[in-house]
Motif scaffolding. Structure first.
Motif, PDB file in Angstrom:
ATOM      1  N   GLN A  16     -52.562  50.893  32.013  1.00 45.34           N
ATOM      2  CA  GLN A  16     -52.665  49.504  31.565  1.00 45.34           C
ATOM      3  C   GLN A  16     -52.154  48.532  32.926  1.00 45.34           C
ATOM      4  N   GLY A  17     -52.977  48.640  33.671  1.00 44.57           N
ATOM      5  CA  GLY A  17     -52.573  47.702  34.888  1.00 44.57           C
ATOM      6  C   GLY A  17     -52.705  46.157  34.844  1.00 44.57           C
ATOM      7  N   PHE A  18     -53.720  45.882  33.972  1.00 46.92           N
ATOM      8  CA  PHE A  18     -53.879  44.500  33.953  1.00 46.92           C
ATOM      9  C   PHE A  18     -53.265  43.802  32.638  1.00 46.92           C
ATOM     10  N   SER A  19     -53.057  44.729  31.782  1.00 49.47           N
ATOM     11  CA  SER A  19     -52.335  44.126  30.436  1.00 49.47           C
ATOM     12  C   SER A  19     -50.894  44.490  30.339  1.00 49.47           C
ATOM     13  N   GLU A  20     -50.316  45.315  31.263  1.00 51.10           N
ATOM     14  CA  GLU A  20     -48.566  45.843  31.237  1.00 51.10           C
ATOM     15  C   GLU A  20     -48.225  45.733  32.580  1.00 51.10           C
ATOM     16  N   PHE A  21     -48.756  46.431  33.732  1.00 53.28           N
ATOM     17  CA  PHE A  21     -48.079  46.343  34.881  1.00 53.28           C
ATOM     18  C   PHE A  21     -48.103  45.030  35.364  1.00 53.28           C
ATOM     19  N   HIS A  22     -49.015  44.240  35.153  1.00 53.85           N
ATOM     20  CA  HIS A  22     -49.013  42.737  35.675  1.00 53.85           C
ATOM     21  C   HIS A  22     -47.705  41.993  35.214  1.00 53.85           C
ATOM     22  N   LEU A  23     -47.291  42.188  34.311  1.00 52.47           N
ATOM     23  CA  LEU A  23     -45.950  41.839  33.629  1.00 52.47           C
ATOM     24  C   LEU A  23     -44.888  41.922  34.696  1.00 52.47           C
ATOM     25  N   TYR A  24     -44.704  43.235  35.134  1.00 56.22           N
ATOM     26  CA  TYR A  24     -43.772  43.717  36.180  1.00 56.22           C
ATOM     27  C   TYR A  24     -43.784  42.890  37.437  1.00 56.22           C
ATOM     28  N   VAL A  25     -45.250  42.828  37.802  1.00 54.50           N
ATOM     29  CA  VAL A  25     -45.610  42.140  39.047  1.00 54.50           C
ATOM     30  C   VAL A  25     -45.047  40.822  39.074  1.00 54.50           C
ATOM     31  N   CYS A  26     -45.351  40.016  38.006  1.00 59.49           N
ATOM     32  CA  CYS A  26     -44.822  38.591  37.751  1.00 59.49           C
ATOM     33  C   CYS A  26     -43.319  38.484  37.847  1.00 59.49           C
ATOM     34  N   ALA A  27     -42.664  39.512  37.298  1.00 55.80           N
ATOM     35  CA  ALA A  27     -41.336  39.329  37.397  1.00 55.80           C
ATOM     36  C   ALA A  27     -40.600  39.427  38.664  1.00 55.80           C
ATOM     37  N   ALA A  28     -41.359  40.500  39.510  1.00 59.37           N
ATOM     38  CA  ALA A  28     -40.907  40.792  40.764  1.00 59.37           C
ATOM     39  C   ALA A  28     -41.251  39.432  41.562  1.00 59.37           C
ATOM     40  N   PHE A  29     -42.358  38.909  41.453  1.00 57.18           N
ATOM     41  CA  PHE A  29     -42.862  37.753  42.067  1.00 57.18           C
ATOM     42  C   PHE A  29     -41.965  36.708  41.959  1.00 57.18           C
ATOM     43  N   LEU A  30     -41.455  36.349  40.693  1.00 60.03           N
ATOM     44  CA  LEU A  30     -40.391  35.356  40.304  1.00 60.03           C
ATOM     45  C   LEU A  30     -39.050  35.609  40.917  1.00 60.03           C
ATOM     46  N   VAL A  31     -38.696  36.814  41.127  1.00 64.73           N
ATOM     47  CA  VAL A  31     -37.341  37.158  41.412  1.00 64.73           C
ATOM     48  C   VAL A  31     -37.268  37.169  42.968  1.00 64.73           C
ATOM     49  N   LYS A  32     -38.378  37.432  43.612  1.00 65.20           N
ATOM     50  CA  LYS A  32     -38.450  37.341  45.095  1.00 65.20           C
ATOM     51  C   LYS A  32     -37.893  35.807  45.664  1.00 65.20           C
ATOM     52  N   TRP A  33     -38.051  34.947  44.723  1.00 64.08           N
ATOM     53  CA  TRP A  33     -37.698  33.518  45.154  1.00 64.08           C
ATOM     54  C   TRP A  33     -36.125  32.927  44.427  1.00 64.08           C
ATOM     55  N   SER A  34     -35.746  33.962  44.072  1.00 60.81           N
ATOM     56  CA  SER A  34     -34.570  33.631  43.363  1.00 60.81           C
ATOM     57  C   SER A  34     -33.363  32.546  44.200  1.00 60.81           C
ATOM     58  N   ASP A  35     -33.219  33.099  45.215  1.00 62.15           N
ATOM     59  CA  ASP A  35     -32.189  32.426  46.350  1.00 62.15           C
ATOM     60  C   ASP A  35     -32.568  31.051  46.430  1.00 62.15           C
ATOM     61  N   LYS A  36     -33.895  30.580  46.631  1.00 62.67           N
ATOM     62  CA  LYS A  36     -34.296  29.217  46.607  1.00 62.67           C
ATOM     63  C   LYS A  36     -34.347  28.550  45.337  1.00 62.67           C
TER      64      LYS A  36
END
Length: 597
Positions: free
Chosen positions: A516-536
Motif C-alpha cells: 500500500q505504498g501510495f495510500s499508507e507508506f506515503h504517510l510515513y514518508v511525509c512524516a520523515a520529510f517534515l521531521v527532517k526540517w525540525s531543527d529549523k
C-alpha cells in the motif's frame, strides 16, 4: 435612484428594453437580417431573456424609472467595430464542418502561433492554481500589456507623468477561431524548438520494445569497475551488478513472482526495465509471459478507442458511455463536440503549467497527450472527475515510458516528442493512462467530494508527528500552524511539488514495491520529510514556517537524499504501523470533516 436626469420624467417602456446595437459586444449577439420585420415591442412579463441576465426579470423593470440612455449601464467597449462584428458573425452562422479529433490536431497550427492568444480568451482570474503555483500565462499577459502600454505612450508622445487615453487601455481585439478545436482555450501560444545538436536518438530496437517490454532487458549496461576504485566503490558496483542480474532473472521467468520483484525493486529499478517493472507491480501487465503480449495490445487499443469516442465531434463524449450520437443528443453540460466543457476547460488550464521549468512538458505533443489522458480518465471516473494535482501524477509515468524508447536517459530537454513515430507516442500515452488509473484506484477517495482520504492522512500525519517529534508538534501548535495548511498539497500531489520528477521516479520505485505504498507508506514518508526540517522549524514563527514549508530547499536533492528519506520512513513504519495509538490522538481534538478545495 433610477430617476431621469432630464426633469425626472419616466422613460418610455420601449427604452427600458432597447439595446444600443452599435456597442453590443456579447459574443451571443447576432445582427438581424435587414429585411426582418420590426421586433415586437410588447414584453411578456413571464419571459426570461438571456441566461446571464435572467435576474433582471425579477426586478420588475417595467415599473421602475430609468435614467436617460446616456447614463444607462453599458457593456464595456470592444475593440471590434460593429460592422466587423456583424460581418464575422453572419459569415459563421453555421457550425464548423465535422472534423475528427486527429484531423483537427494536424490543421490547427495557426491557432497556436496567433499573437495575444492569452488575451483572446480572457483569463482575467487565472492568477494561479489551488496550490500556489503561479500562472505562467498570467505573468506573460501582464508583461505584454505593460509593453503595449509603454508603446502606446510613446506613439502618443506621452511622458511618464501624462495620462493614457482610455482607448489605449482597451483589450486587444479578439480573433474568433473556426477550427472546432476546444484546446484553443489553452493560454500557451508558443512552443520551444530543440536545436539540431540536441535531438535525442530513438532506439533501433524500439519496435521490439513496443511489441514486448521484456525486450528492453537486452539494453541494460553493466557498470564497469574503474582501475583506481576504492574497496567501497567496488562493493557498490558489485552490488549493483548483482541486483541487475536479479532483475534479469525475474523478468525473464515465464511467471514472474511479484513478492520477489517487490523485494528487489524497493531499492531502485534499472532505467532500462523501469517501465516494465512498474507495469507489473501495478498489475497493468499480467505476470504470465504468455498473456503479456495479448493484454498489452488489447489495453492499448482500448485506450485509443476511448480517445476517439471521447473526442469525436459526433460522439457522446462519455469516454465509456458508448454511442455515436449527434451533438444535439449529448448529455446536459456537454458542448457541441460532445465534450464536458467544464472538465476540459480546467484541464486545458492546468496542463500548460505542469512542470513549467522542464522543457519536455512545454511541447505541444506532450501537452496534447496529457490532456487526452486526463480527460479520458476524468469522464470514466465521474465520482471524482478531474481534480487539480492529478495532472502532476501522470508525468512520472509519461516520462518513464517515453524514456524506454530513447537512447539518452536525460529526456527532460532537447527533445520534441512530436518528432517520434506515432506508434511510440500512442504506446506511451496508453501505458501512462492505464498505470495512472491503477494508481488512482487505490487512492480515489483523495479526489472525491470533501476528499476524505486526504483528510484522514493529514490527521494521521499530525498525530504521528506528535509521537516522533513532540517538540516540533508542540511548537507548530503554539504558532497556530494547522497541518492541513501545508500537508494537504503533500497528500494531494504526493510530494511532487516539493521534489523533482527524477527524484519522484526513484521514490515511486519504492512506493510500488510496497503493498500500500501510495495510500499508507506515503504517510510515513511525509512524516520523515517534515521531521527532517525540525531543527529549523522550531526556531521560526508562523509566517516563517509557512513560507519555508511552501518553498523547501530540495532543488539540489539527489537519489541518495531520496533513499535516506525512504529509509527513515521505513523505520517509522516499522515502529508504528499496526499500532492504533499513534493514530488515535487526544480525545478532545475534533477532526475536520468538511474540508474542500
Amino acid at each position: 435612484m433610477f430617476s431621469s436626469s432630464a426633469g425626472g420624467k419616466k422613460a418610455p417602456p420601449q427604452e427600458m428594453v432597447q439595446v444600443d446595437r452599435s456597442d453590443a459586444t456579447s459574443p451571443f449577439f447576432r445582427a438581424p437580417p435587414r429585411d426582418a420585420p420590426p421586433p415586437n415591442k410588447t414584453r411578456d412579463s413571464s419571459l426570461v431573456v438571456g441566461a446571464a441576465y435572467s435576474h433582471a426579470d425579477m426586478l420588475k423593470l417595467d415599473s421602475m424609472n430609468l435614467s436617460s440612455a446616456g447614463s444607462r449601464p453599458r457593456t464595456p467597449p470592444s475593440a471590434i467595430s460593429a460592422h466587423e462584428r456583424t460581418t464575422s458573425t453572419s459569415s459563421k452562422a453555421s457550425a464548423p464542418p465535422f472534423r475528427t479529433y486527429m484531423n483537427f490536431l494536424s490543421t490547427t497550427n495557426d491557432d497556436w502561433t496567433v499573437d495575444d492568444a492569452e488575451d483572446m480568451y480572457d483569463y482575467e482570474s487565472d492568477d494561479g492554481d489551488d496550490f500556489g503555483l503561479p500562472s505562467l500565462s498570467n505573468m506573460k499577459r501582464r508583461t505584454k500589456r505593460k509593453a503595449e502600454l509603454n508603446r502606446a505612450q510613446t506613439d502618443n508622445g506621452l511622458g511618464h507623468g501624462d495620462h493614457v487615453k482610455d482607448d489605449v487601455k482597451e483589450q486587444p481585439r479578439r480573433r474568433n477561431s473556426d477550427s472546432a478545436d476546444i484546446a484553443i482555450e489553452r493560454p500557451a501560444s508558443t512552443y520551444p524548438m530543440p536545436k539540431k545538436t540536441e535531438g535525442k536518438i530513438l532506439r533501433p530496437q524500439y519496435k521490439e520494445i513496443l511489441r514486448d517490454p521484456a525486450n528492453a532487458l537486452h539494453l541494460i549496461n553493466y557498470p564497469s569497475i574503474p582501475p583506481n576504485a576504492t574497496s567501497k566503490e567496488t562493493d557498490a558496483i558489485n552490488s549493483r551488478i548483482t541486483r541487475i542480474n536479479k532483475f534479469k532473472r525475474l523478468l525473464q521467468a515465464s511467471t514472474i513472482p511479484l513478492p520477489d520483484l517487490r523485494a528487489v525493486a524497493w531499492s531502485g529499478v534499472p532505467e532500462e526495465v523501469r517501465a516494465m517493472t512498474w507495469q507489473l507491480l501495478l498489475s497493468y501487465l499480467p505476470t504470465s509471459s504468455e498473456r503479456r503480449l495479448a493484454t498489452l495490445e488489447r489495453k492499448r487499443k482500448e485506450y485509443l478507442d476511448g480517445v476517439r469516442q471521447a473526442f469525436d465531434k459526433g460522439g457522446s463524449g462519455g469516454g465509456g458511455g458508448g454511442g455515436g450520437g449527434t451533438p444535439t443528443s449529448t448529455p446536459s453540460g456537454r458542448g457541441a463536440r460532445g465534450l464536458d466543457e467544464a472538465i476540459w476547460h480546467q484541464i486545458s488550464i492546468d496542463v500548460p503549467r505542469t512542470n513549467p521549468h522542464i522543457e519536455l512538458y512545454s511541447y505541444e505533443a506532450t501537452q496534447r497527450s496529457l490532456e487526452r489522458i486526463l480527460y479520458v480518465w476524468a469522464v470514466r471516473h465521474p465520482a471524482s472527475g478531474y481534480v487539480q494535482g492529478i495532472n502532476d501524477l501522470v508525468t512520472p509515468f509519461w516520462q518513464v515510458f517515453l524514456g524506454t524508447y530513447i537512447t539518452d536517459p536525460d529526456i527532460e530537454s532537447g527533445m520534441d516528442p512530436g518528432q517520434l513515430p506515432k506508434a511510440v507516442l500512442d504506446a506511451v500515452e496508453a501505458d501512462s493512462f492505464w498505470c495512472l488509473t491503477k494508481l488512482l484506484d487505490g487512492i480515489q477517495d483523495h479526489y472525491i467530494v470533501a476528499q476524505p482520504g486526504i483528510q484522514r492522512q493529514v490527521s494521521a500525519l499530525r498525530d504521528l508527528t506528535a509521537r516522533i517529534d513532540a517538540g516540533l508538534a508542540k511548537h507548530l501548535e503554539e504558532e497556530s500552524v494547522e497541518f492541513i495548511q501545508f500537508s494537504f498539497r503533500w497528500m494531494n500531489c504526493l510530494l511532487m511539488r516539493e521534489i523533482s520528477v527524477k527524484n519522484t521516479v526513484r521514490m515511486w520505485d519504492t512506493y510500488m514495491a510496497e503493498e500500500q505504498g501510495f495510500s499508507e507508506f506515503h504517510l510515513y514518508v511525509c512524516a520523515a520529510f517534515l521531521v527532517k526540517w525540525s531543527d529549523k522549524l522550531v526556531k521560526m514563527d508562523f509566517q516563517e514556517i509557512m513560507m519555508f514549508l511552501q518553498s523547501l530547499p530540495t532543488r539540489g536533492w539527489t537519489e541518495k537524499d531520496i533513499e535516506l528519506l525512504l529509509s527513515e520512513a521505513y523505520i517509522w513504519q516499522s515502529l508504528f504501523k499496526g499500532s492504533s495509538a499513534h493514530l488515535r490522538g487526544p480525545e478532545n481534538r475534533v477532526q475536520s470533516t468538511n474540508f474542500q478545495l
